[in-house]
Design a protein around this motif. Structure first.
Motif, mmCIF file in Angstrom:
data_model
loop_
_atom_site.group_PDB
_atom_site.id
_atom_site.type_symbol
_atom_site.label_atom_id
_atom_site.label_comp_id
_atom_site.label_asym_id
_atom_site.label_seq_id
_atom_site.Cartn_x
_atom_site.Cartn_y
_atom_site.Cartn_z
ATOM 1 N N THR A 231 1.270 -1.048 0.141
ATOM 2 C CA THR A 231 -0.029 -0.362 -0.023
ATOM 3 C C THR A 231 1.015 1.520 -0.047
ATOM 4 O OG1 THR A 231 -0.176 0.111 2.659
ATOM 5 C CG2 THR A 231 -2.106 -0.885 1.593
ATOM 6 N N PRO A 233 0.463 6.028 0.626
ATOM 7 C CA PRO A 233 -0.522 6.806 -0.052
ATOM 8 C C PRO A 233 -0.851 7.326 -1.273
ATOM 9 C CG PRO A 233 1.537 7.386 0.786
ATOM 10 C CD PRO A 233 1.949 6.296 1.227
ATOM 11 N N THR A 234 -2.167 7.969 -1.552
ATOM 12 C CA THR A 234 -2.774 8.587 -2.673
ATOM 13 C C THR A 234 -1.936 9.635 -2.701
ATOM 14 O OG1 THR A 234 -4.091 10.266 -1.684
ATOM 15 C CG2 THR A 234 -5.032 7.856 -2.678
ATOM 16 N N THR A 287 2.913 12.574 -9.229
ATOM 17 C CA THR A 287 1.587 12.036 -8.401
ATOM 18 C C THR A 287 0.438 13.444 -9.266
ATOM 19 O OG1 THR A 287 2.255 10.608 -6.568
ATOM 20 C CG2 THR A 287 0.601 11.990 -6.870
ATOM 21 N N TRP A 292 -3.968 10.709 -5.942
ATOM 22 C CA TRP A 292 -4.141 9.597 -7.208
ATOM 23 C C TRP A 292 -5.389 8.826 -6.953
ATOM 24 C CZ3 TRP A 292 -1.707 8.375 -12.224
ATOM 25 C CH2 TRP A 292 -0.352 8.390 -11.987
ATOM 26 N N ALA A 294 -7.689 6.695 -4.697
ATOM 27 C CA ALA A 294 -7.808 5.997 -4.064
ATOM 28 C C ALA A 294 -8.549 4.303 -4.430
ATOM 29 C CB ALA A 294 -8.543 5.723 -2.926
ATOM 30 N N ASP A 296 -6.934 0.302 -6.603
ATOM 31 C CA ASP A 296 -5.797 -0.644 -6.737
ATOM 32 C C ASP A 296 -5.029 -0.800 -8.243
ATOM 33 O OD1 ASP A 296 -6.692 -2.519 -4.310
ATOM 34 O OD2 ASP A 296 -8.526 -3.965 -5.211
ATOM 35 N N THR A 318 -2.148 -0.936 -3.978
ATOM 36 C CA THR A 318 -3.289 -0.692 -3.285
ATOM 37 C C THR A 318 -3.237 1.254 -2.754
ATOM 38 O OG1 THR A 318 -4.490 -2.306 -2.285
ATOM 39 C CG2 THR A 318 -5.262 0.094 -1.552
ATOM 40 N N LEU A 319 -3.565 1.979 -3.444
ATOM 41 C CA LEU A 319 -3.102 3.561 -2.862
ATOM 42 C C LEU A 319 -4.670 3.131 -2.185
ATOM 43 C CD1 LEU A 319 -2.287 5.028 -6.014
ATOM 44 C CD2 LEU A 319 -0.481 4.087 -4.276
ATOM 45 N N GLN A 320 -4.074 4.457 -1.019
ATOM 46 C CA GLN A 320 -5.342 4.552 0.360
ATOM 47 C C GLN A 320 -4.951 5.829 0.472
ATOM 48 O OE1 GLN A 320 -5.207 1.195 2.340
ATOM 49 N NE2 GLN A 320 -4.167 1.817 3.685
#
Length: 320
Positions: A231, A233-234, A287, A292, A294, A296, A318-320
């Motif tokens: 993972t 961060p966005t 970015t 980005w 959120a 997969d 995964t971006l979250q």
């Protein structure tokens, strides 16, 4: 992941007139190891492997079973006896260090590094090189069976990458276990006539790793065993996908893509401009403002040669 020696023992040396080899390493070809260099079949100053390819170098007298990175070496991967016999030579104590490292001590004729020699009778002999310092598990005079652990894969002697070099000799003459009866390159990489008890297909190219990063990684970090994050961060600074591979040839095309929740966000078609033993490539995007979306993401690398796909490798994030 290390498999047990028992599970990876492929065969025993057979009766008179036949000599068969099991794998000299506890790994699964194409998954956590690969053959980096074959026996040099060119009798002159040039080089050619059994398929008339470039996976060798001038004078190379064995087969190199390589690990994907140094992290695998540090975890410990057993080197196995390829056939039963008597240990006739052992060397240990040499440092695990790439020969190009300025701190590497002089070899003084010890190119094999830490190693083991086994006599199998009837003029057959195998030699195992570049084992990890302090890992040798046998002594001269020991009788060993196929699959017996001789030590661990290392980085000792004249080498740049963790692997076990196995040399096969009959009456003192080095032979190519893939084509022991052929005097010149076969060019078709035959399966019949191999010394390997379970024949091994010739692989001209393969991916050895792939992953995501927030910037283009250093080559040494990848060789060390750079992990790919699960993972991020966005608002990560950038989204970069990288891939490592062996056997690239001038004229090949490498395609890198990243897809996300909204579809493809990055694509790069790279024309390979030179033939190499190993290489890596990375690409991506900064970015965008606001981050980005959120969800997969998937990175994928595909290599084609003369219009045919030779391999692909992917990683997810995964971006979250």
């Amino acid at each position: 992941m290390i498999r047990s020696a028992a599970a990876l023992t492929l065969a025993l040396a057979t009766s008179a007139g036949a000599f068969e080899l099991g794998l000299p390493i506890a790994c699964t070809l194409g998954e956590d190891c690969h053959i980096q260099n074959h026996f040099d079949r060119d009798p002159g100053p040039g080089m050619a492997d059994l398929a008339c390819g470039h996976l060798t170098y001038n004078g190379h007298d064995g087969t190199d079973f390589a690990l994907d990175d140094l992290a695998a070496m540090q975890a410990g991967v057993p080197v196995l006896a390829s056939a039963p016999g008597r240990v006739t030579g052992v060397r240990d104590g040499m440092a695990d260090i790439a020969i190009s490292d300025p701190a590497a001590p002089p070899l003084e004729g010890r190119d094999c590094g830490n190693g083991v020699v086994i006599d199998h009778g009837n003029g057959w002999q195998t030699q195992y090189c570049h084992l990890k310092r302090g890992s040798i598990a046998v002594r001269s005079g020991d009788q060993v069976d196929t699959g017996a652990q001789l030590g661990l894969v290392g980085l000792s002697g004249n080498t740049e990458f963790p692997h076990v070099h196995i040399a096969v000799r009959k009456d003192g003459v080095a032979l190519d276990p893939f084509a022991p009866d052929a005097a010149t390159p076969a060019c078709g990489a035959p399966i019949d006539g191999q010394l390997w008890a379970t024949p091994i297909a010739y692989d001209p190219f393969g991916f050895t790793g792939a992953g995501f990063a927030t910037a283009v990684p250093e080559w040494q970090a990848i060789k060390d065993g750079l992990p790919s994050p699960a993972t991020l961060p966005t608002d990560t600074p950038a989204l970069v996908f990288w891939a490592t591979y062996f056997g690239p040839k001038q004229g090949d095309t490498l395609t890198l893509t990243i897809t996300g929740p909204g579809g493809e966000v990055f694509r790069q078609d790279v024309a390979i401009d030179r033939t190499q033993a190993v290489a890596f490539r990375a690409g991506g995007k900064r970015t965008p403002p606001g981050g980005w979306p959120a969800g997969d993401y998937r990175g994928e690398a595909v290599l084609t040669r003369n219009g045919a796909e030779l391999g692909r490798q992917s990683a997810t994030l995964t971006l979250q």
